[in-house]
Design a protein around this motif. Structure first.
Motif, PDB file in Angstrom:
ATOM      1  N   ILE A   7       0.859  -1.183   0.000  1.00  0.00           N
ATOM      2  CA  ILE A   7       0.000   0.000   0.000  1.00  0.00           C
ATOM      3  C   ILE A   7       0.895   1.233   0.000  1.00  0.00           C
ATOM      4  CG2 ILE A   7      -1.559   1.406   1.419  1.00  0.00           C
ATOM      5  CD1 ILE A   7      -3.036  -1.095   2.193  1.00  0.00           C
ATOM      6  N   ILE A   8       0.579   2.174  -0.875  1.00  0.00           N
ATOM      7  CA  ILE A   8       1.297   3.449  -0.931  1.00  0.00           C
ATOM      8  C   ILE A   8       0.445   4.504  -0.240  1.00  0.00           C
ATOM      9  CG2 ILE A   8       2.199   5.260  -2.435  1.00  0.00           C
ATOM     10  CD1 ILE A   8       2.457   3.090  -4.635  1.00  0.00           C
ATOM     11  N   VAL A   9       1.054   5.230   0.690  1.00  0.00           N
ATOM     12  CA  VAL A   9       0.357   6.342   1.354  1.00  0.00           C
ATOM     13  C   VAL A   9       1.158   7.607   1.048  1.00  0.00           C
ATOM     14  CG1 VAL A   9      -0.665   7.189   3.485  1.00  0.00           C
ATOM     15  CG2 VAL A   9      -0.291   4.730   3.196  1.00  0.00           C
ATOM     16  N   GLN A  24       5.288  -1.621  -9.755  1.00  0.00           N
ATOM     17  CA  GLN A  24       4.714  -2.633 -10.661  1.00  0.00           C
ATOM     18  C   GLN A  24       5.776  -3.202 -11.598  1.00  0.00           C
ATOM     19  OE1 GLN A  24       0.822  -1.923 -12.464  1.00  0.00           O
ATOM     20  NE2 GLN A  24       0.468  -0.241 -11.011  1.00  0.00           N
ATOM     21  N   LYS A  25       6.706  -2.365 -12.052  1.00  0.00           N
ATOM     22  CA  LYS A  25       7.788  -2.843 -12.913  1.00  0.00           C
ATOM     23  C   LYS A  25       8.676  -3.851 -12.188  1.00  0.00           C
ATOM     24  CE  LYS A  25       8.197   1.141 -16.025  1.00  0.00           C
ATOM     25  NZ  LYS A  25       9.049   2.285 -16.450  1.00  0.00           N
ATOM     26  N   HIS A  26       8.794  -3.702 -10.870  1.00  0.00           N
ATOM     27  CA  HIS A  26       9.609  -4.625 -10.079  1.00  0.00           C
ATOM     28  C   HIS A  26       8.796  -5.822  -9.564  1.00  0.00           C
ATOM     29  CE1 HIS A  26      12.678  -1.390  -9.913  1.00  0.00           C
ATOM     30  NE2 HIS A  26      13.506  -2.410  -9.755  1.00  0.00           N
ATOM     31  N   GLY A  27       7.536  -5.924  -9.999  1.00  0.00           N
ATOM     32  CA  GLY A  27       6.758  -7.109  -9.673  1.00  0.00           C
ATOM     33  C   GLY A  27       5.923  -7.026  -8.421  1.00  0.00           C
ATOM     34  N   TYR A  28       5.799  -5.834  -7.822  1.00  0.00           N
ATOM     35  CA  TYR A  28       4.966  -5.691  -6.631  1.00  0.00           C
ATOM     36  C   TYR A  28       3.497  -5.576  -7.020  1.00  0.00           C
ATOM     37  CZ  TYR A  28       9.290  -4.694  -4.111  1.00  0.00           C
ATOM     38  OH  TYR A  28      10.540  -4.786  -3.569  1.00  0.00           O
ATOM     39  N   ASP A  29       2.635  -6.032  -6.131  1.00  0.00           N
ATOM     40  CA  ASP A  29       1.194  -5.903  -6.320  1.00  0.00           C
ATOM     41  C   ASP A  29       0.721  -4.707  -5.493  1.00  0.00           C
ATOM     42  OD1 ASP A  29      -1.495  -6.230  -6.728  1.00  0.00           O
ATOM     43  OD2 ASP A  29      -1.705  -7.958  -5.391  1.00  0.00           O
ATOM     44  N   VAL A  30       0.561  -3.560  -6.154  1.00  0.00           N
ATOM     45  CA  VAL A  30       0.112  -2.344  -5.456  1.00  0.00           C
ATOM     46  C   VAL A  30      -1.399  -2.453  -5.265  1.00  0.00           C
ATOM     47  CG1 VAL A  30      -0.004   0.165  -5.482  1.00  0.00           C
ATOM     48  CG2 VAL A  30       1.988  -1.008  -6.481  1.00  0.00           C
ATOM     49  N   VAL A  31      -1.821  -2.775  -4.053  1.00  0.00           N
ATOM     50  CA  VAL A  31      -3.233  -3.056  -3.793  1.00  0.00           C
ATOM     51  C   VAL A  31      -4.033  -1.803  -3.467  1.00  0.00           C
ATOM     52  CG1 VAL A  31      -2.836  -5.444  -3.105  1.00  0.00           C
ATOM     53  CG2 VAL A  31      -2.713  -3.640  -1.378  1.00  0.00           C
ATOM     54  N   ALA A  32      -3.348  -0.709  -3.109  1.00  0.00           N
ATOM     55  CA  ALA A  32      -4.055   0.538  -2.821  1.00  0.00           C
ATOM     56  C   ALA A  32      -3.073   1.704  -2.817  1.00  0.00           C
ATOM     57  CB  ALA A  32      -4.778   0.461  -1.481  1.00  0.00           C
ATOM     58  N   ASP A  39      -7.995   7.154   5.137  1.00  0.00           N
ATOM     59  CA  ASP A  39      -8.251   6.133   4.111  1.00  0.00           C
ATOM     60  C   ASP A  39      -7.237   4.992   4.207  1.00  0.00           C
ATOM     61  OD1 ASP A  39     -10.339   7.628   3.177  1.00  0.00           O
ATOM     62  OD2 ASP A  39      -9.279   8.430   1.432  1.00  0.00           O
ATOM     63  N   ALA A  40      -6.002   5.343   4.526  1.00  0.00           N
ATOM     64  CA  ALA A  40      -4.949   4.324   4.629  1.00  0.00           C
ATOM     65  C   ALA A  40      -5.277   3.298   5.702  1.00  0.00           C
ATOM     66  CB  ALA A  40      -3.602   4.986   4.915  1.00  0.00           C
ATOM     67  N   LYS A  41      -5.762   3.754   6.842  1.00  0.00           N
ATOM     68  CA  LYS A  41      -6.104   2.826   7.936  1.00  0.00           C
ATOM     69  C   LYS A  41      -7.186   1.851   7.505  1.00  0.00           C
ATOM     70  CE  LYS A  41      -4.940   6.140  11.569  1.00  0.00           C
ATOM     71  NZ  LYS A  41      -5.470   7.049  12.609  1.00  0.00           N
ATOM     72  N   VAL A  42      -8.166   2.362   6.760  1.00  0.00           N
ATOM     73  CA  VAL A  42      -9.251   1.497   6.266  1.00  0.00           C
ATOM     74  C   VAL A  42      -8.701   0.434   5.327  1.00  0.00           C
ATOM     75  CG1 VAL A  42     -11.372   1.418   4.890  1.00  0.00           C
ATOM     76  CG2 VAL A  42     -11.009   3.286   6.523  1.00  0.00           C
ATOM     77  N   LYS A  43      -7.829   0.844   4.405  1.00  0.00           N
ATOM     78  CA  LYS A  43      -7.270  -0.090   3.425  1.00  0.00           C
ATOM     79  C   LYS A  43      -6.307  -1.093   4.080  1.00  0.00           C
ATOM     80  CE  LYS A  43      -9.357   1.240  -0.293  1.00  0.00           C
ATOM     81  NZ  LYS A  43     -10.307   0.306  -0.975  1.00  0.00           N
ATOM     82  N   GLU A  45      -6.503  -2.215   7.133  1.00  0.00           N
ATOM     83  CA  GLU A  45      -7.368  -3.171   7.840  1.00  0.00           C
ATOM     84  C   GLU A  45      -8.001  -4.163   6.866  1.00  0.00           C
ATOM     85  OE1 GLU A  45      -9.183  -4.812  11.182  1.00  0.00           O
ATOM     86  OE2 GLU A  45      -7.998  -2.970  11.291  1.00  0.00           O
ATOM     87  N   GLU A  46      -8.424  -3.654   5.725  1.00  0.00           N
ATOM     88  CA  GLU A  46      -9.141  -4.477   4.749  1.00  0.00           C
ATOM     89  C   GLU A  46      -8.223  -5.400   3.966  1.00  0.00           C
ATOM     90  OE1 GLU A  46     -11.438  -3.746   0.464  1.00  0.00           O
ATOM     91  OE2 GLU A  46     -11.138  -2.064   1.857  1.00  0.00           O
ATOM     92  N   LEU A  47      -7.055  -4.900   3.545  1.00  0.00           N
ATOM     93  CA  LEU A  47      -6.219  -5.621   2.589  1.00  0.00           C
ATOM     94  C   LEU A  47      -5.016  -6.333   3.196  1.00  0.00           C
ATOM     95  CD1 LEU A  47      -6.302  -2.860  -0.182  1.00  0.00           C
ATOM     96  CD2 LEU A  47      -7.618  -4.985  -0.125  1.00  0.00           C
ATOM     97  N   GLU A  48      -4.600  -5.924   4.389  1.00  0.00           N
ATOM     98  CA  GLU A  48      -3.468  -6.553   5.079  1.00  0.00           C
ATOM     99  C   GLU A  48      -2.271  -6.765   4.136  1.00  0.00           C
ATOM    100  OE1 GLU A  48      -4.881 -10.108   6.929  1.00  0.00           O
ATOM    101  OE2 GLU A  48      -6.130  -9.050   8.364  1.00  0.00           O
ATOM    102  N   PRO A  49      -1.666  -5.687   3.666  1.00  0.00           N
ATOM    103  CA  PRO A  49      -0.554  -5.813   2.713  1.00  0.00           C
ATOM    104  C   PRO A  49       0.694  -6.403   3.363  1.00  0.00           C
ATOM    105  CG  PRO A  49      -0.707  -3.569   3.495  1.00  0.00           C
ATOM    106  CD  PRO A  49      -1.910  -4.292   4.046  1.00  0.00           C
ATOM    107  N   ASP A  50       1.647  -6.811   2.528  1.00  0.00           N
ATOM    108  CA  ASP A  50       2.921  -7.323   3.041  1.00  0.00           C
ATOM    109  C   ASP A  50       3.800  -6.201   3.587  1.00  0.00           C
ATOM    110  OD1 ASP A  50       2.395 -10.008   2.347  1.00  0.00           O
ATOM    111  OD2 ASP A  50       2.962  -9.602   0.268  1.00  0.00           O
ATOM    112  N   ILE A  51       3.670  -5.007   3.002  1.00  0.00           N
ATOM    113  CA  ILE A  51       4.486  -3.865   3.427  1.00  0.00           C
ATOM    114  C   ILE A  51       3.790  -2.575   3.007  1.00  0.00           C
ATOM    115  CG2 ILE A  51       5.899  -3.806   1.316  1.00  0.00           C
ATOM    116  CD1 ILE A  51       8.331  -3.198   3.226  1.00  0.00           C
ATOM    117  N   ILE A  52       4.127  -1.473   3.688  1.00  0.00           N
ATOM    118  CA  ILE A  52       3.495  -0.176   3.438  1.00  0.00           C
ATOM    119  C   ILE A  52       4.577   0.881   3.238  1.00  0.00           C
ATOM    120  CG2 ILE A  52       1.839   1.539   4.300  1.00  0.00           C
ATOM    121  CD1 ILE A  52       0.914  -0.681   6.306  1.00  0.00           C
TER     122      ILE A  52
END
Length: 249
Positions: A7-9, A24-32, A39-43, A45-52
């Protein structure tokens, strides 16, 4: 492919777009991609990314640092800061949230990728260590045995750090032979760290040994460490992010 979710904030639209494309070019899945902490806190909580990735100064304030602190306290997710700041006070505040790294704007895509991979690796290693740490209670008898095993042959003192020593006879800490004035809780926590020199003292162990009563939290330990670091002449207390603290031999 990397395929770590992220997630990018970031409240600057151009920077956020460049980050998204580079990741994305390096293969990361940018989920939000979020431009504010709410908004970041909501995402998160919802998406539980590997890193922020968190902009350290969202809305030209310390919202990024506050978000980092929330992530540290409420989520078991690593994060790194993106910053254009060199302000010592801002960096000092950010350090207290224990991020896994920093990226300076304008960012270099290769450096960004390397920093993210090191952060994820460090996080995974620490979590494996956390699983392996015995979360057993500690008591005065255990601590005294550990301290006596480490003491000098001829004197009741335990050396640690660089030019520090703990006089276990009078329970006082010295630096370059000058006594450091500590509170009862600060002294107890430092004894615990010295007794387990080079090993991690977990938040649970600290709460059990230092407070010996209900009500203490991991944040209580962090506050105690912050006060203790301000009293020690050098930075000898190291973070084991999400686990606890240690003093290296």
């Amino acid at each position: 492919m990397v395929e770590n979710s992220i997630i990018i904030v970031e409240d600057d639209e151009i920077t956020a777009l460049n980050l998204n494309l580079s990741l994305q070019k390096h293969g990361y899945d940018v989920v939000a991609v979020c431009d504010n902490a709410i908004d970041a806190k909501v995402k998160i909580e919802e998406l539980e990314p590997d890193i922020i990735i968190i902009d350290i100064s969202l809305d030209e304030s310390n919202d990024g640092i506050e978000l980092g602190n929330t992530v540290r306290q409420e989520y078991n997710i690593p994060f790194i800061y993106l910053t254009s700041y060199s302000d010592d006070d801002m960096i000092s505040q950010a350090k207290q949230t224990e991020p896994y790294g920093y990226i300076v704007k304008p960012f270099d895509p290769s450096s960004l990728h390397a920093t993210l991979q090191m952060a994820i690796f460090k996080y995974e290693v620490e979590n494996k260590r956390k699983v392996n740490i015995e979360e057993s209670n500690v008591n005065d008898f255990d601590i005294e045995k550990l301290l006596h095993a480490k003491k000098d042959i001829d004197k009741p003192i335990v050396y640690f750090g660089d030019e520090y020593y703990l006089d276990i006879g009078i329970s006082e800490t010295f630096f370059k032979d000058k006594k450091i004035k500590l509170t009862k809780k600060e002294n107890a926590f430092l004894r615990l760290l010295v007794a387990q020199l080079a090993s991690v003292v977990t938040f649970e162990q600290a709460m059990d040994y230092v407070w010996q009563e209900s009500g203490a939290t991991a944040n209580s330990v962090r506050t105690l460490v912050w006060r203790l670091r301000n009293k020690l002449p050098t930075d000898i207390i190291k973070n084991a992010s999400g686990i606890g603290y240690c003093i290296e031999e």
